[in-house]
Every structure is written in structure tokens, then in C-alpha cells.
Design an enzyme around this catalytic site. Sequence first.
Site, short mmCIF file in Angstrom:
data_model
loop_
_atom_site.label_atom_id
_atom_site.label_comp_id
_atom_site.label_asym_id
_atom_site.label_seq_id
_atom_site.Cartn_x
_atom_site.Cartn_y
_atom_site.Cartn_z
N ASP A 125 -8.62 19.81 -13.28
CA ASP A 125 -8.94 18.49 -13.83
C ASP A 125 -8.55 18.54 -15.32
OD1 ASP A 125 -10.04 16.24 -14.99
OD2 ASP A 125 -11.95 16.36 -13.92
N TYR A 142 -17.61 17.91 -14.03
CA TYR A 142 -17.93 16.48 -14.20
C TYR A 142 -18.88 16.05 -13.06
CZ TYR A 142 -17.18 11.43 -14.18
OH TYR A 142 -17.37 10.08 -14.19
N LYS A 181 -9.11 7.60 -18.95
CA LYS A 181 -9.48 8.13 -20.27
C LYS A 181 -8.26 8.14 -21.20
CE LYS A 181 -13.24 8.61 -17.91
NZ LYS A 181 -13.66 9.85 -17.26
N ARG A 202 0.85 -1.20 0.00
CA ARG A 202 0.00 0.00 0.00
C ARG A 202 0.89 1.24 0.00
NH1 ARG A 202 -1.34 1.59 4.66
NH2 ARG A 202 -2.17 -0.40 5.38
C1 LIG Z 1 -14.18 10.17 -15.94
C2 LIG Z 1 -13.87 11.50 -15.39
C3 LIG Z 1 -13.60 11.66 -14.02
C4 LIG Z 1 -13.69 10.52 -13.02
O1 LIG Z 1 -12.70 9.59 -13.18
P1 LIG Z 1 -12.86 8.02 -12.83
O2 LIG Z 1 -11.57 7.44 -13.28
O3 LIG Z 1 -14.04 7.53 -13.57
O4 LIG Z 1 -13.06 7.95 -11.35
C5 LIG Z 1 -13.28 12.93 -13.58
N1 LIG Z 1 -13.24 13.99 -14.42
C6 LIG Z 1 -13.50 13.87 -15.73
C7 LIG Z 1 -13.45 15.07 -16.61
C8 LIG Z 1 -13.82 12.62 -16.26
O5 LIG Z 1 -14.11 12.51 -17.56
#
Ligand SMILES: *Cc1c(COP(=O)(O)O)cnc(C)c1O
Length: 381
Positions: free
Chosen positions: A170, A98, A195, A46
Site C-alpha cells: 500500500d 490502515y 489522497k 464497465r
Molecule cells: C485512505 C486509505 C485507504 C483507503 O482508501 P479509500 O480510497 O478511502 O477507499 C487505504 N490505505 C491507506 C493508507 C489510506 O490512507
Amino acid sequence: MKFGTKAIHAGVKPDPSTGAIMTPIYQTSTYVQKAPGKHQGFEYARTQNPTRNALQESLASIENGRYGVCFSSGLAALDAILKLLKSGDEIISTNDLYGGSYRLITEVFGQFGIGASFIDMSEPANIEKHITAKTKFILIETPTNPMLNIVDIKAVVKVAKKHKLKVVVDNTFASPYLQNPLDLGADIVWHSCTKYLGGHSDVVMGAVITKSKSLADKLYFIQNAAGAVPGPQDCFLMLRGIKTLHLRVQRSCENAKKVAEFLRDHKKVSKVYYPGFKTHKGHAVAKKQMNGFGGMVSFDLKNNKLSSAKKVLSGTKLFALAESLGGVESLIGHPASMTHASIPKADRLKVGLTDSLIRLSIGVEDIGDLIEDLKKALLKL
Ligand SMILES: *Cc1c(COP(=O)(O)O)cnc(C)c1O
């Protein structure tokens, strides 16, 4: 080193025990110590894992940061960032954040006394009037989902600095290949690595990157103390994905531009949301702060009907109907019933998120096939 070289080499060194060029998947939960307290920098998985370390170094490098901290999902990364706050602190964020981030901030951290306001950040001058003595962070997301609005990161940083606030970005939609918020003065950047970074729709993961030693120390502490760490196999896949990030995003951007142009000229389409168009209201800022306009395109239909949107959504063969984005394969989605279903309809309509809005994540297939697929689906109208 330039981006493509860093994407392939940063953090990755031949394995010291065998010379393996690829960082092995250290699938272990613990490490044997030579004597009590005498170890090789690894005690328990961890806390430390060599595959994860390599990935964290790679992430720091491609975001032009100094420290990378990985988490088991994008939202676990945001969760760790929010744990830097104390009860009574406040944040200011965008009004088209988001949905999962909005839910985490309001429904989870709201219970612990973290206050939040969600405002229109397309005009950075708007921010100042929402700042209070309790404000600590400004949270930006740009481009946004699914309207592809653009926030001027440098302009927000300027306001934040004046009030000694930290800026958190983000950067999921742009990816580090197209945008590096730390270079624009942001303090913390985070990703849903699920993503573009992973890029093959096979891993869920998150990451936080910073240049600040004191922020990094706190984040590593939270990573270990709260324990939302990714497994070594996922770290290996993420390292592999990052090696082609620049190639994939380049192709995605080229394809997205052509798809956006095709849709703009189509008689059944009323509006195309794509920051690469001069007519997009964030175009000038996007051009200034991004190295390309990204692989996401949203569009609306002229007759504005849900039934029409459904025909298009079920009419494509290559574009798969699914949530998520940023993979090599193209996806088609319906924000009103999928990603944004939890937002009240009146609020959705205010920002242009109609029942007939369709979102595309453009992959790296051959462009002729993608356009042919959309053409056939639109013929069903
Ligand atoms: C998918 C997404 C998230 C969340 O991420 P996860 O890996 O699904 O927890 C946060 N911000 C944006 C812009 C996203 O597209």
C-alpha cells in the site's frame, strides 16, 4: 523519461477525433458497433472506457509498472487484490495497517476462509516464523498511519522470494513520487488515489499497478467481473491531479520538514513522529527507499490529556479538522477518536497511539501561515 515528464504526458494522447489535448470525459455507458462483433475496442463501459484507459496507462507509468487497474475506491482496489486468493489461503500483514484494510481482511474475507496474521514488520526477520504452507501474500504499508513507522520493502521482498510469496504494498502515504515498491521487488502496488494522486480532496478512487502480465490479466478480469470501476469524470479529475503530483509532493515535503522542526522545539509538545528526523527509528530505511520523507507529521502533547488535544484540534484556522490526507490543503486529525476509534484503547496505547496524539497532513500553503496557525492553537494550552 523522468517522473515530472511522465506525470504530465504518460497515457495522455491528443483525442483522435478532434485533437483535444486533454483526454475527453467519455461519459457513456455503451458504444455503437458497426456490425455484430465489429467494434473499435470498446463494447460496454464497465469493461472499457477511453478516459479510464488513459489514467490506467498514466498510473502504470508513474509507478514504473506495466499495467494499471483502477477501482472506485482504495478499498475496492484492495478487495480486488484479495480476490486473487482462494479459501484456505493466508496473508501476513503489519500490525498497524490502515483500519479499513484491516476490517476488509478480517471481517469480509475472513468469512470466506482467508486467514491473516498482523505482525510487527519493522524487523523483517520477524516475518519468517509466521509463514505457513498456506501463506500466499505479504501485505506491507509504509509509512504507516498515524505512527509513520517504516517497513524495509527490499528486506521483506528477500524473505518473500525465498518462500515464493507475493509482496503487496500500500503506497498511499508515500505516493509514487517518493517511493516505487515495484523497483524494490514488490509484485503488486496499490493506492488510495483519493489522497496524494488526486491531491485536491475531490475524488474517491483506488488503483493497482503491477509488472506481471498474469497478475494484470486476473485483475482486469476481476475489475470487469466484480465491477467496482470508477466513472469517467473521476478518471479525468485523477489524470488532472497526477499532472502536478511531483510539484505538490515536493512542497508538502518541504513544509512538513519545517512543521516537524517547529513542533520538536515547542515546549508543549512531547514527541514528534516524522521519518525525516535522524532519531526516528525508520529514518535510515526511509532514506534508502524513499525520495523524500513525505507530508505527514504526527505529534503528542506533554500533558497527554484528551482535553488538551481537543483544544489544539479546534484551535486551528487553516488546518481543517477532517479525516483523509494528501490534498493541497492542510488537515488536522485526532486518530484516537476519528480514524482509529474502532481499535481498543489498550491496543492503541501499546503502539503509542495516545488520546493526545494529533496527526497533520501538510498541504502546499505558505509555510509561515501554517506555523503561525499551529503556534496560535498551541497557545490555547
Ligand atoms: C485512505 C486509505 C485507504 C483507503 O482508501 P479509500 O480510497 O478511502 O477507499 C487505504 N490505505 C491507506 C493508507 C489510506 O490512507
